[in-house]
Design a protein around this motif. Structure first.
Motif, mmCIF file in Angstrom:
data_model
loop_
_atom_site.group_PDB
_atom_site.id
_atom_site.type_symbol
_atom_site.label_atom_id
_atom_site.label_comp_id
_atom_site.label_asym_id
_atom_site.label_seq_id
_atom_site.Cartn_x
_atom_site.Cartn_y
_atom_site.Cartn_z
ATOM 1 N N GLU A 188 0.817 -1.214 0.000
ATOM 2 C CA GLU A 188 0.000 0.000 0.000
ATOM 3 C C GLU A 188 0.849 1.261 0.000
ATOM 4 O O GLU A 188 0.312 2.372 0.043
ATOM 5 N N GLY A 189 2.173 1.098 -0.007
ATOM 6 C CA GLY A 189 3.046 2.251 -0.024
ATOM 7 C C GLY A 189 3.356 2.829 1.340
ATOM 8 O O GLY A 189 3.914 3.927 1.443
ATOM 9 N N PRO A 210 2.837 6.967 4.786
ATOM 10 C CA PRO A 210 2.858 6.701 3.342
ATOM 11 C C PRO A 210 4.137 7.268 2.734
ATOM 12 O O PRO A 210 4.560 8.371 3.085
ATOM 13 N N ALA A 212 4.830 8.594 -0.126
ATOM 14 C CA ALA A 212 4.692 9.876 -0.821
ATOM 15 C C ALA A 212 4.573 11.039 0.150
ATOM 16 O O ALA A 212 4.963 12.167 -0.181
ATOM 17 N N GLN A 227 5.200 10.774 -10.234
ATOM 18 C CA GLN A 227 5.050 11.147 -8.833
ATOM 19 C C GLN A 227 5.628 10.045 -7.945
ATOM 20 O O GLN A 227 5.871 8.923 -8.402
ATOM 21 N N GLU A 229 4.104 8.390 -5.727
ATOM 22 C CA GLU A 229 3.166 7.267 -5.688
ATOM 23 C C GLU A 229 3.384 6.319 -6.864
ATOM 24 O O GLU A 229 3.184 5.105 -6.755
ATOM 25 N N ASP A 230 3.807 6.886 -8.007
ATOM 26 C CA ASP A 230 4.020 6.063 -9.192
ATOM 27 C C ASP A 230 5.190 5.110 -9.003
ATOM 28 O O ASP A 230 5.176 3.987 -9.522
ATOM 29 N N ARG A 233 3.865 2.185 -7.089
ATOM 30 C CA ARG A 233 2.963 1.388 -7.928
ATOM 31 C C ARG A 233 3.752 0.539 -8.931
ATOM 32 O O ARG A 233 3.428 -0.633 -9.156
#
Length: 269
Positions: A188-189, A210, A212, A227, A229-230, A233
């Motif tokens: 989930e990061g 998180p 990010a 970003q 988050e990328d 992912r």
């Protein structure tokens, strides 16, 4: 597998070994087996047929073999493990039909089993998956036949858990000793591990945050298309990132970095 589950597995193994010993030595005339809250009584004095019925009620794979290694009987649990039907294995030499690793283990423990109970752990490939069993052999006498009773207890989950734990300890040591900032995230990061260099570089305790949010990054060469988050992912999807230039505007001191990321195989999340 938890410590309680390991203890229960060992208890069942010891119980099976003691039962086989008692049958071999003629200390019991009948057995009571509890299955789905129903008690079944097996008359051991009935000879091989009664012994076959008892073996089918066991919670582990089991086989009776003669002194040459030829299978007298193998229960359904064991033949399922080996990928055979029961009718196809009876009369075969165990070493001819079993996986190479299992056959070698049986050959090694038979001489020791002639003197008493002998055990050995063995791993082998089954349908593309590595599995692990404890093989236990004990001398067996049924009527005029002398041979061995062998049980196969599945300990695959325990072995996998131990291997994962050892791998994680090694990874922790590598992360802790790295001079570069290193963080580990779950799927989930969320950051689950961070070394001292990461906490120093990005200002304090990062665990539970998180990625990010804890380490906001700007990628100048990506013109806003990439970003933080990328990055997470992409790694969750199995890709790796190598040496991407990034700017960390909120970092207390050094603000320019090369970011690399890859899937973490030992993580237990």
């Amino acid at each position: 597998m938890s410590l309680d589950e390991v203890a229960e597995l060992r208890r069942r193994l010891a119980e099976a070994e003691e039962t086989l010993r008692a049958i071999r030595d003629g200390d019991v005339d009948a057995l009571v087996v509890e299955q789905q809250n129903v008690s079944q009584v097996f008359d051991i004095g009935g000879g091989a047929e009664a012994y076959h019925v008892f073996m089918e009620a066991m919670h582990v794979g089991a086989a009776a073999i003669d002194g040459t290694g030829r299978i007298l009987y193998a229960n359904a649990r064991l033949t399922a493990v080996l990928g055979f039907t029961q009718n196809s294995v009876q009369g075969s030499r165990f070493t001819d039909i079993a996986p190479e690793e299992v056959a070698a283990a049986v050959e090694r423990i038979m001489p020791r089993a002639a003197l008493g109970v002998a055990s050995e752990e063995v791993g082998f490939d089954r349908l593309g998956e590595q599995v692990h069993y404890i093989l236990t052999a004990t001398p067996l006498r049924l009527s005029t036949t002398h041979g061995f009773a062998i049980t196969f207890t599945d300990v695959s989950e325990r072995v996998r858990a131990e291997a994962a734990e050892q791998s994680e300890r090694a990874a922790h040591a590598v992360i802790a000793s790295a001079n570069e900032a290193v963080v580990v995230c779950d799927r989930e990061g969320v950051i689950t591990h961070a070394n001292a260099a990461a906490e120093l570089s990005f200002g304090g305790d990062l665990l539970g945050l998180p990625f990010a949010d804890a380490i906001p990054l700007i990628f100048p060469d990506a013109t806003g298309l990439l970003q933080a988050e990328d990055i997470v992912r992409m790694v969750v999807d199995g890709a790796s990132v190598q040496g991407v230039e990034a700017h960390a505007p909120k970092a207390p001191k050094v603000k320019d970095y090369l970011v690399s990321a890859a899937p973490c195989r030992w993580a237990m999340t």
